[in-house]
Design a protein around this motif. Structure first.
Motif, PDB file in Angstrom:
ATOM      1  N   CYS A 294       0.855  -1.182   0.000  1.00 49.21           N
ATOM      2  CA  CYS A 294       0.000   0.000   0.000  1.00 49.21           C
ATOM      3  C   CYS A 294       0.892   1.233   0.000  1.00 49.21           C
ATOM      4  CB  CYS A 294      -0.957   0.025   1.190  1.00 49.21           C
ATOM      5  SG  CYS A 294      -0.186   0.198   2.820  1.00 49.21           S
ATOM      6  N   PHE A 295       0.386   2.277  -0.651  1.00 52.20           N
ATOM      7  CA  PHE A 295       1.084   3.558  -0.716  1.00 52.20           C
ATOM      8  C   PHE A 295       0.194   4.584  -0.020  1.00 52.20           C
ATOM      9  CE2 PHE A 295       3.066   1.090  -3.971  1.00 52.20           C
ATOM     10  CZ  PHE A 295       4.383   1.521  -4.001  1.00 52.20           C
ATOM     11  N   LEU A 296       0.655   5.050   1.129  1.00 49.33           N
ATOM     12  CA  LEU A 296      -0.142   5.946   1.957  1.00 49.33           C
ATOM     13  C   LEU A 296       0.284   7.394   1.788  1.00 49.33           C
ATOM     14  CD1 LEU A 296      -0.269   4.044   5.370  1.00 49.33           C
ATOM     15  CD2 LEU A 296      -1.896   3.917   3.470  1.00 49.33           C
ATOM     16  N   GLY A 297      -0.706   8.285   1.758  1.00 48.39           N
ATOM     17  CA  GLY A 297      -0.448   9.699   1.932  1.00 48.39           C
ATOM     18  C   GLY A 297      -0.445   9.988   3.419  1.00 48.39           C
ATOM     19  N   THR A 298      -0.049  11.186   3.795  1.00 47.19           N
ATOM     20  CA  THR A 298      -0.015  11.528   5.222  1.00 47.19           C
ATOM     21  C   THR A 298      -0.092  13.033   5.415  1.00 47.19           C
ATOM     22  OG1 THR A 298       1.234  11.324   7.280  1.00 47.19           O
ATOM     23  CG2 THR A 298       2.517  11.605   5.266  1.00 47.19           C
ATOM     24  N   SER A 299      -0.624  13.423   6.572  1.00 51.20           N
ATOM     25  CA  SER A 299      -0.605  14.834   6.951  1.00 51.20           C
ATOM     26  C   SER A 299       0.693  15.203   7.639  1.00 51.20           C
ATOM     27  CB  SER A 299      -1.788  15.149   7.882  1.00 51.20           C
ATOM     28  OG  SER A 299      -3.009  14.924   7.222  1.00 51.20           O
ATOM     29  N   GLY A 300       1.428  14.182   8.120  1.00 52.67           N
ATOM     30  CA  GLY A 300       2.691  14.486   8.774  1.00 52.67           C
ATOM     31  C   GLY A 300       3.326  13.263   9.400  1.00 52.67           C
ATOM     32  N   ILE A 301       4.621  13.392   9.680  1.00 50.68           N
ATOM     33  CA  ILE A 301       5.360  12.366  10.413  1.00 50.68           C
ATOM     34  C   ILE A 301       6.019  13.060  11.602  1.00 50.68           C
ATOM     35  CG2 ILE A 301       7.213  10.669  10.344  1.00 50.68           C
ATOM     36  CD1 ILE A 301       6.713  10.326   7.386  1.00 50.68           C
ATOM     37  N   ARG A 302       5.645  12.648  12.802  1.00 49.54           N
ATOM     38  CA  ARG A 302       6.155  13.275  14.022  1.00 49.54           C
ATOM     39  C   ARG A 302       7.628  12.939  14.234  1.00 49.54           C
ATOM     40  NH1 ARG A 302       1.121  11.417  17.877  1.00 49.54           N
ATOM     41  NH2 ARG A 302      -0.482  12.767  16.963  1.00 49.54           N
ATOM     42  N   PRO A 303       8.308  13.683  15.078  1.00 50.05           N
ATOM     43  CA  PRO A 303       9.719  13.402  15.357  1.00 50.05           C
ATOM     44  C   PRO A 303       9.986  11.994  15.875  1.00 50.05           C
ATOM     45  CG  PRO A 303       9.180  15.606  16.093  1.00 50.05           C
ATOM     46  CD  PRO A 303       7.880  14.967  15.685  1.00 50.05           C
ATOM     47  N   ASP A 304       8.979  11.353  16.485  1.00 49.87           N
ATOM     48  CA  ASP A 304       9.168   9.978  16.972  1.00 49.87           C
ATOM     49  C   ASP A 304       8.825   8.937  15.923  1.00 49.87           C
ATOM     50  OD1 ASP A 304       6.406  10.062  16.874  1.00 49.87           O
ATOM     51  OD2 ASP A 304       6.093   9.512  18.979  1.00 49.87           O
ATOM     52  N   GLY A 305       8.507   9.388  14.681  1.00 47.13           N
ATOM     53  CA  GLY A 305       8.214   8.471  13.594  1.00 47.13           C
ATOM     54  C   GLY A 305       6.759   8.094  13.438  1.00 47.13           C
ATOM     55  N   THR A 306       5.889   8.655  14.266  1.00 45.85           N
ATOM     56  CA  THR A 306       4.458   8.354  14.173  1.00 45.85           C
ATOM     57  C   THR A 306       3.850   8.980  12.926  1.00 45.85           C
ATOM     58  OG1 THR A 306       4.216   8.224  16.569  1.00 45.85           O
ATOM     59  CG2 THR A 306       2.206   8.599  15.307  1.00 45.85           C
ATOM     60  N   LEU A 307       3.099   8.184  12.181  1.00 44.21           N
ATOM     61  CA  LEU A 307       2.378   8.662  10.999  1.00 44.21           C
ATOM     62  C   LEU A 307       1.060   9.282  11.448  1.00 44.21           C
ATOM     63  CD1 LEU A 307       2.547   8.517   7.825  1.00 44.21           C
ATOM     64  CD2 LEU A 307       1.062   6.517   8.010  1.00 44.21           C
ATOM     65  N   THR A 308       0.720  10.470  10.916  1.00 46.69           N
ATOM     66  CA  THR A 308      -0.471  11.180  11.388  1.00 46.69           C
ATOM     67  C   THR A 308      -1.401  11.579  10.248  1.00 46.69           C
ATOM     68  OG1 THR A 308       0.549  13.376  11.269  1.00 46.69           O
ATOM     69  CG2 THR A 308       0.851  12.136  13.309  1.00 46.69           C
ATOM     70  N   ASP A 309      -2.609  11.930  10.655  1.00 51.21           N
ATOM     71  CA  ASP A 309      -3.600  12.450   9.721  1.00 51.21           C
ATOM     72  C   ASP A 309      -4.387  13.534  10.441  1.00 51.21           C
ATOM     73  OD1 ASP A 309      -4.667  11.361   6.867  1.00 51.21           O
ATOM     74  OD2 ASP A 309      -6.293  12.319   7.958  1.00 51.21           O
ATOM     75  N   THR A 310      -5.153  14.316   9.678  1.00 59.17           N
ATOM     76  CA  THR A 310      -5.946  15.391  10.265  1.00 59.17           C
ATOM     77  C   THR A 310      -7.427  15.047  10.379  1.00 59.17           C
ATOM     78  OG1 THR A 310      -6.255  16.403   8.091  1.00 59.17           O
ATOM     79  CG2 THR A 310      -4.415  17.189   9.415  1.00 59.17           C
ATOM     80  N   THR A 311      -7.864  13.974   9.717  1.00 56.81           N
ATOM     81  CA  THR A 311      -9.289  13.670   9.631  1.00 56.81           C
ATOM     82  C   THR A 311      -9.584  12.303  10.223  1.00 56.81           C
ATOM     83  OG1 THR A 311      -9.368  14.940   7.587  1.00 56.81           O
ATOM     84  CG2 THR A 311     -11.267  13.561   8.074  1.00 56.81           C
ATOM     85  N   GLY A 312     -10.418  12.294  11.266  1.00 56.88           N
ATOM     86  CA  GLY A 312     -10.704  11.058  11.977  1.00 56.88           C
ATOM     87  C   GLY A 312     -11.246   9.949  11.099  1.00 56.88           C
ATOM     88  N   MET A 313     -12.072  10.277  10.121  1.00 54.91           N
ATOM     89  CA  MET A 313     -12.675   9.243   9.284  1.00 54.91           C
ATOM     90  C   MET A 313     -11.676   8.600   8.328  1.00 54.91           C
ATOM     91  SD  MET A 313     -14.979  11.598   6.702  1.00 54.91           S
ATOM     92  CE  MET A 313     -15.690  12.519   8.046  1.00 54.91           C
ATOM     93  N   GLU A 314     -10.547   9.256   8.090  1.00 55.72           N
ATOM     94  CA  GLU A 314      -9.532   8.686   7.203  1.00 55.72           C
ATOM     95  C   GLU A 314      -8.615   7.711   7.946  1.00 55.72           C
ATOM     96  OE1 GLU A 314      -9.542   9.045   4.110  1.00 55.72           O
ATOM     97  OE2 GLU A 314     -10.397  10.996   3.573  1.00 55.72           O
ATOM     98  N   VAL A 315      -8.462   7.884   9.254  1.00 56.72           N
ATOM     99  CA  VAL A 315      -7.498   7.081  10.014  1.00 56.72           C
ATOM    100  C   VAL A 315      -7.804   5.581   9.933  1.00 56.72           C
ATOM    101  CG1 VAL A 315      -6.603   6.582  12.328  1.00 56.72           C
ATOM    102  CG2 VAL A 315      -6.810   8.949  11.543  1.00 56.72           C
TER     103      VAL A 315
END
Length: 249
Positions: free
Chosen positions: A165-186
């Motif tokens: 799978c190829f994921l888009g993302t809203s950001g990657i935190r300094p600890d390496g956590t992948l994030t998003d801005t929209t709850g329904m997308e998570v």
């Protein structure tokens, strides 16, 4: 409670109730009204909510896909082109929603592969390609961001066994956590990860740390991040320490 955790819960409350008040949030979290105001101002600056008079706030529509598409476009194009090189003939590929993933789809045209997606933008890129087998996941159409989400999408993903799978993302935190801005997308992203043998994240340099506030997964769920040379080197080292391959675009 950590600031990021409190802000994530503020967004969850917004999505459930449509609006929140400073006093109500202060009582809920046991903090001062000034702390909540700072949280709301921070979230507003990131475009995650809209402030209203009286200290309340309501969640806005997401930034339109067309507007996001033009942000950091040259970097996104490099990331998408490099990511396409990771796809081999015969692969079954899950492609996430997002502007960079839509560019990836463009680079996959003419390949002998199967593409599975809930992104309307990816569908538009590949609908007339006779070589690619295109499988469209159902769901509720999120018109503002050219995607389909919800329980139907997640249920369909549970039946898929993808090469990657190829994921888009809203950001990657300094600890390496992948994030998003929209709850329904998570949960959709999490279902894609669960259905794939490998997980690749497409993240141009602006995504370090980006604007995401909701955690999708830790670095232990990611096989590789495709990014360009402006990405934060400290975060890249953290990813490598978790055996995440950093693929330079």
């Amino acid at each position: 409670m950590l600031t990021t955790t409190r802000q994530a819960r503020i967004l969850e409350s917004l999505r459930s109730n449509g609006e929140v008040t400073v006093d109500g949030l202060a009582s809920l979290f046991g903090v001062s009204p000034s702390t909540i105001r700072r949280d709301l101002n921070s979230l507003s600056d990131e475009g995650l909510l809209r402030r209203v008079r009286g200290g309340g706030s309501v969640e806005p529509d997401s930034v339109p896909f067309q507007d996001v598409e033009n942000q950091h476009r040259s970097e996104k194009m490099l990331v998408a082109e490099r990511a396409a090189q990771l796809v081999s003939p015969g692969d079954v590929v899950l492609i996430d929603i997002g502007t960079t993933t839509a560019l990836l789809a463009r680079h996959l045209r003419g390949r002998q592969i199967t593409v599975v997606t809930s992104s309307i933008a990816v569908i538009d890129e590949l609908r007339d390609d006779d070589t690619i087998e295109l499988i469209v996941l159902g769901g509720v159409v999120r018109k503002n961001y050219n995607s389909m989400v919800g329980a139907l999408t997640e249920q369909a993903l549970a039946q898929i066994r993808a090469t990657a799978c190829f994921l888009g993302t809203s950001g990657i935190r300094p600890d390496g956590t992948l994030t998003d801005t929209t709850g329904m997308e998570v949960p959709v992203k999490q279902a894609m990860i669960a259905s794939s043998a490998k997980t690749y994240v497409l993240a141009d340099e602006s995504k370090f740390p980006g604007v995401g506030i909701l955690a999708v997964c830790g670095p232990d769920k990611i096989d590789a991040v495709v990014t360009n040379e402006g990405a934060d080197p400290a975060t890249l080292e953290v990813l490598r320490a978790h055996d995440v391959e950093v693929v330079a675009a």
